[in-house]
Design a protein around this motif. Sequence first.
Motif, PDB file in Angstrom:
ATOM      1  N   UNK A 174       0.828  -1.120  -0.089  1.00 44.14           N
ATOM      2  CA  UNK A 174      -0.086   0.113  -0.287  1.00 44.14           C
ATOM      3  C   UNK A 174       0.805   1.468   0.046  1.00 44.14           C
ATOM      4  N   UNK A 175       1.949   1.124   0.503  1.00 41.21           N
ATOM      5  CA  UNK A 175       2.758   2.293   0.507  1.00 41.21           C
ATOM      6  C   UNK A 175       3.569   2.642  -0.701  1.00 41.21           C
ATOM      7  N   UNK A 176       3.855   1.728  -1.356  1.00 43.54           N
ATOM      8  CA  UNK A 176       4.595   1.694  -2.634  1.00 43.54           C
ATOM      9  C   UNK A 176       3.760   2.295  -3.770  1.00 43.54           C
ATOM     10  N   UNK A 177       2.649   2.235  -3.867  1.00 42.75           N
ATOM     11  CA  UNK A 177       1.644   2.673  -4.843  1.00 42.75           C
ATOM     12  C   UNK A 177       1.918   3.942  -5.210  1.00 42.75           C
ATOM     13  N   UNK A 178       1.787   5.138  -4.163  1.00 37.51           N
ATOM     14  CA  UNK A 178       1.834   6.265  -4.373  1.00 37.51           C
ATOM     15  C   UNK A 178       3.208   6.746  -4.788  1.00 37.51           C
ATOM     16  N   UNK A 179       4.173   6.066  -4.501  1.00 30.40           N
ATOM     17  CA  UNK A 179       5.654   6.737  -4.756  1.00 30.40           C
ATOM     18  C   UNK A 179       5.746   6.673  -6.281  1.00 30.40           C
ATOM     19  N   UNK A 201       0.404  13.309  -0.682  1.00 28.17           N
ATOM     20  CA  UNK A 201       0.555  12.883   0.788  1.00 28.17           C
ATOM     21  C   UNK A 201       0.265  11.306   0.772  1.00 28.17           C
ATOM     22  N   UNK A 202      -0.350  10.628  -0.072  1.00 27.67           N
ATOM     23  CA  UNK A 202      -0.998   9.455   0.146  1.00 27.67           C
ATOM     24  C   UNK A 202       0.332   8.350   0.583  1.00 27.67           C
ATOM     25  N   UNK A 203       1.444   8.446  -0.174  1.00 24.78           N
ATOM     26  CA  UNK A 203       2.265   7.389   0.402  1.00 24.78           C
ATOM     27  C   UNK A 203       3.091   7.638   1.624  1.00 24.78           C
ATOM     28  N   UNK A 204       3.098   8.889   1.989  1.00 20.87           N
ATOM     29  CA  UNK A 204       3.614   9.259   3.358  1.00 20.87           C
ATOM     30  C   UNK A 204       2.715   8.698   4.399  1.00 20.87           C
TER      31      UNK A 204
END
Length: 394
Positions: A174-179, A201-204
């Motif tokens: 879930x964290x890598x998607x926004x990166x 801000x989504x990945x943060x």
Amino acid sequence: DMIINKHCPLRRNDAETRNSSITRLIFSLCYHTNTFSIIVLLIISFPVPLESFCPNLAFTQPQNQIHRNAKSLEFWNSINHVSSEARNGIILRRQTSHTAHSLAKAQTRVYGLKRRKIQSFLKAGAKDLFRILHSSIGTASLLVGLHHMVHILILHGFCDSIKKSTIVFTGILHALVGVFGVRRLNFRNEREAARNAMFWPAPIQNSWLASASVTEWGLGSKALLSMFSLPFAAFTIFNLGLTLWQLSEIKTKTGKSSKTKDTIWFEDSMKNTLLVEFAYLFWMQIQMGALLYTGCTVNKQVFWNFMDRFPQMYYLLSNLALNTAFFNNLAVLLATLLRYKLVSKPRHDNIIVFSLPLFSSIFIVWKVFRGFFGTEGGAMSSSFLTMLFNAATT
């Protein structure tokens, strides 16, 4: 008699008999004179109805002839009526066929436009290596998150057990998607500021949710990180302030076409703010505030003992954190689909648009509270609240 019958074909009846006798009498009187012979010849060659000379001798048609004429007139009227209905039916069928053809063409045009939009969306997701990675990881995140959501919201509950490896893998995904999606944002355009405030801000935020799941908050004494450390507390404060900044950006930079060029927003900035708040920001704010308060007030060993006694508590908190990260990515995906016009924005701010996030939030609250207050007859919730109360008073 033969001559008269030849040039004046009248029917044999009483009136005809009288006319014939009178004609024969006149003919016999004038037969030997040349003048009357000429007159007779003229009369024969240009016959005139006898009724014009002798109105009193006018005859009438019998009743059966009148009846036949009326029937004939009725027949031809019926033929005209049927032909008129047939003509109107043909016209109506032509109009119906033309309307159906127009609707079919319009529907084909809509399907063609929708297909081109989908093709454009898929083409944009496979333009280069980074976009291919972004699309692949995003699809995997949606599938994993959807499976997890169905598991905890429908099939089981938030207090259902979850493995440490599952928490780590789902959190990282879930964290890598926004990166990979941040590089596609245009930060130079001020009219895209509100949309960028939702995206970058989504990945943060998902990184914080994934990190919180592997602290004592989500794993108890088996934690990989410590929620009581100063760096994690600072990271929590930063993310909490980030959510408030997002709300301010949406409030001040949406609502008018002069402020934003995106079509994903409504015309009322306050409605946009409420939707974003109750769609996903509210859950992050609650979790961040509760974790920060617990980490700053509760003793670390006391919290470990509580978590070891009630493992359902960190199951609940880790499931809630991972589900919040999934909803965060889902909101970003919805905004992307709206921008590519694959999903139509409601034309009016109707009650359905605002009731759907509210009802979903109420349902999640009910599931969380059911697990929190219902575990072991309420012993888990009473022990947790007592722990917080004692930490606040000491």
